[in-house]
Enzyme design. Structure first.
Site, PDB file in Angstrom:
ATOM      1  N   ASP A  29      41.811  48.735  50.563  1.00  0.00           N
ATOM      2  CA  ASP A  29      41.385  49.766  51.501  1.00  0.00           C
ATOM      3  C   ASP A  29      40.023  50.272  51.004  1.00  0.00           C
ATOM      4  OD1 ASP A  29      41.215  51.564  53.561  1.00  0.00           O
ATOM      5  OD2 ASP A  29      43.257  52.288  53.362  1.00  0.00           O
TER       6      ASP A  29
HETATM    7  C1  NOJ Z   1      40.699  53.661  55.483  1.00  0.00           C
HETATM    8  C2  NOJ Z   1      42.007  53.502  56.177  1.00  0.00           C
HETATM    9  O1  NOJ Z   1      43.055  53.856  55.311  1.00  0.00           O
HETATM   10  C3  NOJ Z   1      42.260  52.106  56.689  1.00  0.00           C
HETATM   11  O2  NOJ Z   1      43.434  52.114  57.453  1.00  0.00           O
HETATM   12  C4  NOJ Z   1      41.087  51.627  57.473  1.00  0.00           C
HETATM   13  O3  NOJ Z   1      41.338  50.365  58.034  1.00  0.00           O
HETATM   14  C5  NOJ Z   1      39.882  51.590  56.545  1.00  0.00           C
HETATM   15  N1  NOJ Z   1      39.608  52.941  56.084  1.00  0.00           N
HETATM   16  C6  NOJ Z   1      38.633  51.006  57.194  1.00  0.00           C
HETATM   17  O4  NOJ Z   1      38.081  51.896  58.067  1.00  0.00           O
END
Ligand code: NOJ
Length: 737
Positions: free
Chosen positions: A267
């Site tokens: 993430d």
């Molecule tokens: C953080 C989020 O937790 C995740 O779900 C998302 O896909 C990513 N950022 C990318 O934006």
């Protein structure tokens, strides 16, 4: 340059050979480049372009605009040494420009065809804009409505969650990843993120293996079976090991047990957050710990870029581990056809927001609506009876807010609000007046009450649109108290004193606790954040042009203090019942300990939620007859057919979700009171009766035992079939190994 002319692409017909040939020509730096995903910026950023030119980037996320994406791609394909195309990623979670309901709302439809269709529309619109990869479906099971990301989740049930995830994967990935309108899906967040303590985002996760295996992992395992292209790790730790460096999850379970051959991405910054977790000392160790745990690509932060080469040359990470990650990443690029067609030509796609797309959004929005209360059959509203309709509330006419949490690209102008839709419908039928009443759901400013009450006094029927704006749920937007925000309850109370017919429509990203508000309204329709076409969908259900057919994908607590409360909890040694429950108001003076029942409940809120999982009313009542089983014993290779007759007893069309639950009566581990194992959504005309059949198979009876082994244990089981998780019709059967 394309695949044919790219000097570094071998002409081998075999994909694995092609990839191997390419890898054999890559420098270590170029390999690490493929494992790095960088964030885009508005316009074109010189630093990003240079990194791409130098072969330091394999993927870009959140760069928007097809022209800019094509330009970045041109730099990768024409100006980097090997010309390897980039893969562009974006959070297309519940729509791109045409917004579907939030995923929790989609799950409430229990209609997998519509969910798949919605994801298909999202894929076509995103692909038209140059996106190749979405970070969806989010299949984190959660039991905590305080957690803002419950909006993005499919709710509390492993079976429903798995089905929702699979439908979305089918929709995003289409028939073939190589089709120009297919985008790669990403199962996230692996794993356990939905159990963030106290429903606070990014908090720690304490999760037993039994819960992990039996509740959290099933949807991910099913995603692998459905062919999901990628996995994303979560932000949280699980029992002390951050998900982004969780070897057991990323290697033993995902690769060895499930044979997943796609790639994993972290993430946002979650690799360097290993340092903040206190799990890694510095970026080098963060890169080492995550890559050696099995992570293939780093999102946003650059610890791979700065450290992996050294880690390989110093012998800490074998180059074979890097090669394997690169192999997985390149494979998806080949599968998506990026080497052949790196650029996107929007002219080859249907325009976004076209009639078909809006229709798909409207269909799923209508089926996501859950009717939770309908005293005196107030709904559907009869346009012949109504003369003066008041529409009141901060969410009646706010297109932006009805789109929901992940709406980077959603087009507000396309949104049809409930007010606009009802106004259009009212035209020559009845008079309509509108008052917002409150500027926002959370304001404490009462000045709008006067107008709202005067509009309500004028009307014979009042429809109120209350709830939460989209900013109150989603990532990092958690609430400790899940009551209706602000002074909405007070406004509803004031309106209820006028004695009019009232309907309350709630738009929200989570279950709200509505215990105090419920008695103040005749009917309650839960609309989640219904997306672009929420308005007409709500209007159709309010006026009976469509049957309400949603069912709750998550239990609704009476109060925040009941959380977590979920239907598929394990059996307690002292289960509560209506006979044993003593309400705090009924405890006699100077009572002894034993006079309150001594079973598992809260003195104030009891042991049941306000609304159970699977619950939702129709405009007519459905009667379920007795269950008939084709046999009483099921063996290893056998099945049992469950038959039940349903009757629509009313005068309205019914669209019922028939749910089958099973309990393992005695097992080597305590088992849930019941678990959803199958469901069917069927239509019944007024007075129509229908036989519904389900097949019980042995795999519906198994579970992961205390050694984390899948077992199906011989013994007694019970099956229930009904319209919610309190289904009454049941029968016993046995499993014999
Ligand atoms: C953080 C989020 O937790 C995740 O779900 C998302 O896909 C990513 N950022 C990318 O934006």
């Amino acid at each position: 340059m394309n695949e044919k002319s790219a000097p570094y692409i071998s002409q081998s017909k075999d994909l694995n050979q092609k990839i191997e040939d390419l890898i054999s020509q890559m420098t270590l730096e170029e390999k690490v480049g493929q494992m790095s995903q960088l964030a885009g910026h508005p316009g074109l950023d010189d630093r990003l372009m240079n990194s791409i030119r130098n072969g330091e980037v394999g993927s870009v996320l959140n760069q928007v605009g097809v022209q800019d994406l094509n330009e970045l791609q041109r730099v990768a394909v024409e100006e980097s040494r090997l010309g390897i195309p980039l893969i562009f990623a974006r959070d297309v979670i519940h729509g791109f420009q045409t917004m579907m309901p939030i995923p929790l709302g989609q799950a409430a439809s229990w209609n997998m065809e519509l969910i798949e269709k919605g994801a298909r529309v999202s894929a076509v619109e995103a692909a038209r804009d140059g996106i190749h990869w979405t970070f969806a479906p989010m299949i984190d099971l959660t039991r905590d409505p305080r957690w803002g990301r419950i909006a993005e989740s499919p709710g509390e049930d492993p079976h429903l969650g798995s089905e929702v995830g699979r439908a979305m994967i089918r929709g995003f990935q289409g028939k073939n990843l190589s089709d120009k309108d297919s985008i790669a899906a990403c199962a996230k967040h692996f794993a356990g993120y939905g159990f963030s303590e106290a429903g606070r985002d990014y908090a720690f996760v304490n999760l037993s293996d039994s819960e992990l295996y039996n509740f959290v992992l099933p949807a991910f395992k099913e995603a692998v079976k459905e062919g999901v292209a990628t996995f994303m790790t979560g932000f949280s730790d699980i029992n002390g090991i951050p998900a982004t460096a969780h070897k057991r999850l990323l290697k033993s379970i995902l690769r060895e047990e499930w044979d997943f051959d796609g790639f994993t991405v972290s993430d946002w910054d979650s690799v360097v957050q290993l340092i903040t977790h206190g799990f890694a000392e510095n970026e080098e160790s963060a890169a080492y710990l995550s890559q050696s745990a099995g992570l293939d690509m780093e999102m946003a932060s650059r610890s791979f870029h700065f450290n992996l080469c050294n880690l390989v040359t110093s012998g800490k990470i074998p180059v074979t581990s890097i090669d394997q990650s690169v192999q997985r990443i390149l494979k998806l690029k080949f599968q998506l056809g990026l080497f052949q067609t790196p650029y996107t030509d929007p002219e080859l796609f249907p325009v976004s927001g076209n009639e078909d797309h809006l229709r798909a959004a409207e269909e799923i929005a209508a089926e996501s609506l859950v009717l939770l209360k309908n005293d005196f059959d107030k709904l559907p509203l009869d346009s012949d009876q109504i003369q003066k309709l008041a529409v009141i509330g901060p969410l009646a006419d706010d297109g932006f807010e009805q789109m929901g949490t992940w709406t980077f690209d959603g087009v507000e102008d396309w949104c049809l609000t409930p007010l606009k839709s009802i106004r259009k419908y009212a035209l020559d039928k009845f008079e309509l007046r509108y008052s917002k009443g409150l500027k926002t759901s959370r304001t404490k400013d009462r000045t709008g009450f006067i107008d709202a009450l005067s509009v309500a006094s004028w009307a014979d029927t009042v429809v109120m649109f209350m709830g939460e704006e989209s900013i109150l749920s989603g990532e990092a937007h958690c609430r400790a108290n899940i009551d209706l925000p602000g002074i909405q309850h007070e406004l509803i109370e004031e309106i209820s004193k006028l004695g009019k017919s009232t309907v309350l429509v709630i738009m929200a990203g989570r279950p709200l606790s509505l215990t105090q508000t419920l008695p103040l309204t005749n009917a309650l329709l839960y609309a989640w954040h219904p997306g672009t076409m929420g308005g007409p969908a709500i209007k159709d259900v309010l006026f009976g042009l469509k049957a309400p057919s949603g069912k709750l994908p998550v239990s609704f607590p009476k109060s925040s203090g009941q959380i977590p409360i979920y239907y598929n909890h394990r059996r307690s040694g002292k289960p509560a019942s209506h006979e044993t429950f003593t309400h705090i108001d009924h405890i006699p003076a100077r009572a002894a300990q034993t006079s309150v029942g001594n079973t598992s409940f809260h003195l104030d809120d009891g042991f049941e939620p306000l609304f159970p999982f699977g619950f939702g009313l129709g405009f007519s009542k459905v009667a379920y007859h007795d269950i008939e089983l084709s046999g009483r014993t099921i063996t290893k290779d056998g099945t049992i057919t469950v038959c039940i007759e349903l009757i629509n007893q009313g005068q309205h069309m019914i669209h019922e979700v028939v749910q089958l639950y099973i309990r393992d009566n005695v097992a080597s581990s305590t088992r849930p009171v019941k678990e959803l194992k199958a469901f069917q959504k069927i239509k019944l005309n007024p007075q129509e009766s229908r036989q519904v059949e389900f097949t019980i198979t042995p795999d519906m009876l198994g579970f992961y035992n205390s050694e984390n082994n899948w077992v199906v244990e011989s013994g007694d089981f019970r099956v229930w079939v009904g319209g919610d998780s309190n289904a009454r019709q049941s029968a016993k059967f046995q499993y014999q190994d």
